[in-house]
Design a protein around this motif. Structure first.
Motif, mmCIF file in Angstrom:
data_model
loop_
_atom_site.group_PDB
_atom_site.id
_atom_site.type_symbol
_atom_site.label_atom_id
_atom_site.label_comp_id
_atom_site.label_asym_id
_atom_site.label_seq_id
_atom_site.Cartn_x
_atom_site.Cartn_y
_atom_site.Cartn_z
ATOM 1 N N UNK A 1 0.799 -1.240 0.000
ATOM 2 C CA UNK A 1 0.000 0.000 0.000
ATOM 3 C C UNK A 1 0.823 1.277 0.000
ATOM 4 N N UNK A 2 2.012 1.252 0.593
ATOM 5 C CA UNK A 2 2.837 2.454 0.670
ATOM 6 C C UNK A 2 3.269 2.978 -0.692
ATOM 7 N N UNK A 3 3.237 2.123 -1.706
ATOM 8 C CA UNK A 3 3.811 2.486 -2.999
ATOM 9 C C UNK A 3 2.772 2.619 -4.106
ATOM 10 N N UNK A 4 1.498 2.653 -3.733
ATOM 11 C CA UNK A 4 0.455 2.776 -4.748
ATOM 12 C C UNK A 4 -0.703 3.585 -4.188
ATOM 13 N N UNK B 1 10.221 4.988 -7.551
ATOM 14 C CA UNK B 1 11.341 5.564 -6.798
ATOM 15 C C UNK B 1 11.183 5.287 -5.307
ATOM 16 N N UNK B 2 10.003 5.511 -4.794
ATOM 17 C CA UNK B 2 9.751 5.296 -3.371
ATOM 18 C C UNK B 2 9.930 3.832 -2.990
ATOM 19 N N UNK B 3 9.478 2.933 -3.851
ATOM 20 C CA UNK B 3 9.582 1.502 -3.561
ATOM 21 C C UNK B 3 11.036 1.047 -3.503
ATOM 22 N N UNK B 4 11.867 1.541 -4.415
ATOM 23 C CA UNK B 4 13.275 1.141 -4.408
ATOM 24 C C UNK B 4 14.062 1.860 -3.319
ATOM 25 N N UNK B 5 13.702 3.102 -3.036
ATOM 26 C CA UNK B 5 14.297 3.792 -1.892
ATOM 27 C C UNK B 5 14.018 3.021 -0.610
ATOM 28 N N UNK C 1 17.862 10.730 -4.545
ATOM 29 C CA UNK C 1 16.801 10.314 -5.457
ATOM 30 C C UNK C 1 16.696 11.353 -6.571
ATOM 31 N N UNK C 2 16.726 10.891 -7.811
ATOM 32 C CA UNK C 2 16.663 11.794 -8.951
ATOM 33 C C UNK C 2 15.414 12.666 -8.896
ATOM 34 N N UNK C 3 15.586 13.904 -9.266
ATOM 35 C CA UNK C 3 14.462 14.838 -9.332
ATOM 36 C C UNK C 3 13.749 14.773 -10.679
ATOM 37 N N UNK C 4 14.291 13.984 -11.607
ATOM 38 C CA UNK C 4 13.775 13.987 -12.971
ATOM 39 C C UNK C 4 12.814 12.820 -13.232
ATOM 40 N N UNK C 5 12.021 12.998 -14.273
ATOM 41 C CA UNK C 5 11.063 11.987 -14.721
ATOM 42 C C UNK C 5 11.249 11.750 -16.212
#
Length: 247
Positions: A177-180, A194-198, A213-217
């Protein structure tokens, strides 16, 4: 042509970079620094682009270890520059060996252990993320090199952003749930890679202050990065690369 993650700038013997789509010789739609051999671009053009990059980084092309990625959770120990098959993460403690993964929406992760002088490069799509490939790469570094996560520095690279990574219920069900989250307007789930791998890095014991964590998308900054989703598969690949220069 490339950006150097700031988290690694303090290490003068470390080569670490994330490429953009600029500075190469590929023609549309791969314009211009396409580094993905399996993207549909001409092989000779990819090889030329890689040489341009490696020359800019000051490394020899025969020292670079790649893998033909399959969205697996398999990790390989690279002792020399070569092309592997079926691995989505590479680790090494050999100076002069540079690890490279290619992406175009998936998450690249770079890891450096300055104590044991070891490095890791990870390609984490949604399947690899669910299978904990970033954590498994760190575990492999622990097993092979005696790495302690609390000593490590890491970069979670440019990928598709959470607001644009729409998935159906079958993919969303794979994530905690934290990642979706569910977007009522679009009637789609949104995933934060990004959050899941962090989270995997933090759970393994890498200090938050040692992680960038990269600021880009790839979607929002498509002028600089390739996006498989936005460009409907007709695009190139960018690279993250890491390795320790011999003294």
């Amino acid at each position: 042509m490339f950006r150097r993650p700031e988290i690694f700038e303090q290490f003068t013997n470390l080569v670490a970079a994330e490429t953009t789509r600029h500075g190469g010789v590929s023609e549309k739609p791969y314009t211009s620094l396409n580094l993905g051999l399996y993207s549909g671009d001409k092989k000779e053009t990819i090889i030329q682009n890689r040489r341009i990059l490696y020359d800019a980084l000051g490394i020899g092309e025969r020292r670079v270890a790649h893998s033909r990625q399959t969205h697996s959770d398999e990790v390989v120990v690279a002792t020399r520059g070569k092309t592997f098959q079926g691995y989505d993460a590479l680790v090494s403690n050999r100076k002069g060996v540079f690890l490279s993964v290619t992406v175009a929406d998936c998450t690249p992760i770079l890891i450096y252990d300055p104590v044991k002088q070891a490095v890791g490069a990870v390609h984490a799509g949604w399947r690899g993320t669910v299978r904990q490939i970033t954590a498994k790469a760190l575990q492999k570094m622990q097993e092979e090199f005696g790495t302690r996560p609390e000593n490590c520095f890491a970069y979670v690279g440019t990928c598709i952003d959470e607001k644009n990574f729409e998935v159906g219920i079958e993919v969303a069900d794979e994530f905690k749930p934290d990642f979706k989250r569910f977007d009522d307007e679009r009637q789609k789930y949104l995933i934060d890679l990004k959050k899941a791998n962090l989270s995997q890095l933090l759970d393994c014991g890498v200090p938050i202050e040692n992680i960038q964590v990269s600021q880009y998308s790839t979607i929002l900054n498509n002028d600089d990065y390739y996006s498989f989703r936005k460009e409907k598969g007709n695009t190139g690949r960018f690279t993250t690369i890491i390795g320790i220069q011999p003294e």
